[in-house]
Design a protein around this motif. Structure first.
Motif: not given
Lengths: 489, 73
Positions: A28-41, A109-111
């Protein structure tokens, strides 16, 4: 022997379930950092609650907490309730909701990224990431140590410590690289429900076999009358407050927790999670820790690793159940580590690799570097954990309080438009230096009239951030409007 | 201004919730009720109260102190 086969079977079974979940998440995961780290919010209420919960509590519920209650008395329940149920709940809103709004508006994505942008300072971004990674490395390392030692004693030496730690690290790497945030969040949910169920069955079992809570409490009071009265021994008001406040503030800046502030699907998710928080804390900690305290009155002795819950369960429940709890605790350690690895890798790529090494990296490349970073981070932690003799609890608490030093300056930045870059760098850098010196050297005292350096350092950070901000002027290119005028709709 | 008053009010509530989660007034007490120390029952009750207050906050005051107007600081 049969017990050994069962115990190993349970651990292997858990690994396979987690792997299956990871594979589904991978599809279900797209190949982008936002999806990888945040499951696309797009994380929902139950998953958000349990992923934060499982990540946060992990092995401490089964080992550290009950051991502490056994050694010093059940008052730790109060410290835990104030810390995780009340103060962290408040920070969940004060810090979490604000960060959620800012992150959604500007795509953070990060503080570190958020602060770096606000103050237009690459050094600030790098500093926050470097401090976070320093404490994270210790924490991941200790999960590996814990899992390696647990596996060694579970198999009675058949799997030596180094092999156990390596096996678990390799499994975690494969899993996190594959699944990203979505897979981690899903397994954490299974994990959290599993732990909650186990704790209550264990509690009921011991209470029924040992003659009821009245008997158990009376026996505890006879063995050690100090345990019955509130306070005394280790527990002074200063100790309880220092621990509760410093660790709660530390939790909020722990990378895998702080990153959860960016992942909620909508504000409704954050709202529902807030109200459930204190209830969940009570449901988990009261039975787990009171069991540890009751063990003093039952004449149960900690096992070779210093853990009280496994021998208590061996004495009062069938062997298969005791095995299940030990395996559950091991699984909990792994579930904590995978979240930590994931956030560690995002801090490395977003706040160190991208700004300092390759500013023009494509999304795809960053996604690749992120997965590479997981491997590197886990292997460094493994190398360190193979050579350590440290105990889990002390370093665990040390890391939490290290993170706590970051929280006051970040809160100032979130709410006070007058904060300046110099103020932030001074507040974060010097409070961290103070805490490091107090923890690892004798140059700085570790307590002040009973108050711990962890809490004192937070005060220093707050005063420096505000004070230095007042005497310096904000640079032209800082953009305080980034944190203002935010609305949910 | 309504929002400022609400911020102070909920700030005071947060402080109260934090300050009595540990029953300081039972310090040293070893009273046992229904098989558990009295101070532990207080804590359990207080945490349930906290959950209710948190719930009420999310229904009535969510966004206080965070959303909305650009500040003039």
């Amino acid at each position: 022997m049969a017990d050994l086969g069962l115990q190993v079977g349970i651990v292997v079974g858990y690994l396979l379930v987690a792997l299956a979940v990871g594979l589904v998440a991978y599809r279900l995961t797209e190949r982008s950092a936002e999806d990888y780290y945040l499951a696309s919010r797009t994380i929902g209420t139950v998953v958000l609650l349990f992923t934060t919960f499982a990540t946060l509590l992990s092995a401490f519920t089964f080992f550290g907490g009950p051991n502490l209650a056994f050694a010093a008395g059940p008052e730790w329940i109060l410290v835990m309730g104030l810390m995780d149920g009340v103060i962290f709940g408040i920070l969940w809103y004060v810090m979490g909701y604000k960060q959620w709004l800012i992150g959604r508006e500007h795509g953070y994505v990060t503080v570190g990224e958020m602060l770096g942008d606000r103050f237009n300072s690459r050094s600030l971004r790098g500093l926050v990431a470097a401090i976070s990674l320093f404490w994270l490395l210790q924490y991941v390392m200790l999960q590996q140590v814990g899992a390696g030692r647990a596996l060694e004693s579970l198999t009675e030496g058949a799997i030596p410590y180094w092999a156990g730690a390596t096996l678990i690290t390799v499994f975690m790497i494969g899993y996190v690289v594959l699944a990203g945030m979505r897979g981690v969040a899903w397994t954490d949910t299974l994990q959290g429900l599993f732990m909650l169920g186990l704790v209550w069955v264990a509690f009921a079992w011991v209470v029924l076999s040992a003659g009821g809570p009245g008997e158990l409490t009376a026996a505890m009071g006879e063995a050690n009358s100090e345990f019955l009265a509130l306070g005394g021994g280790l527990y002074s008001p200063q100790y309880m407050l220092s621990m509760a406040i410093a660790i709660a503030f530390g939790v909020a800046m722990f990378p895998q927790i702080n990153q959860r502030f960016f992942v909620a699907r909508s504000q409704r998710v954050l709202k529902r999670t807030l109200a459930l928080w204190p209830v969940l804390v009570i449901l988990l900690f009261v039975p787990a820790f009171i069991l540890g305290a009751w063990a003093t009155g039952l004449g149960v002795v900690p096992n070779a690793e210093g853990n009280i819950l496994p021998p208590l369960l061996n004495a009062y429940t069938p062997t298969w159940f005791a095995a299940l709890v030990v395996a559950g605790a091991m699984a909990a350690m792994m579930s904590s580590s995978d979240s930590m690895l994931l956030s560690g890798s995002s801090y490395l790529t977003r706040d160190l690799y991208r700004p300092f090494v390759d500013p023009d990296a494509s999304d795809r490349r960053e996604d690749f570097v992120a997965r590479l970073a997981v491997v590197a981070f886990a292997l460094i932690a493994l190398a360190m954990s193979l050579g350590t003799e440290l105990t889990l609890i002390e370093i665990g608490a040390t890391a939490f309080k290290g993170y706590a030093q970051l929280t006051p300056p970040v809160l100032v930045a979130l709410y006070w438009p007058g904060a300046t870059r110099a103020g932030m760098l001074a507040g974060i850098g010097l409070s961290q230096a103070f805490y490091l010196l107090a923890t690892f050297t004798n140059v700085v005292s570790a307590t002040y009239w009973g108050w711990q350096a962890g809490l004192v350092g937070m005060g220093i950070g707050l005063i420096l951030t505000v004070g230095v901000s007042l005497v310096t002027t904000a640079s032209q290119d800082a953009d305080r409007s980034l944190f203002e005028g935010l609305n949910a709709d | 201004m309504g929002d400022a008053r609400a911020t102070w009010f909920w700030g005071a509530v947060a402080l109260l919730l934090s300050s009595l989660a540990i029953p300081w007034f039972l310090w040293g007490s070893d009273a046992v009720v229904a098989g558990l120390p009295l101070w532990l029952w207080w804590h359990v009750g207080w945490m349930c109260l906290t959950a209710i207050v948190f719930y009420a906050f999310t229904r009535r005051a969510w966004g206080v102190g965070i959303e909305g107007g650009v500040s003039d600081g």
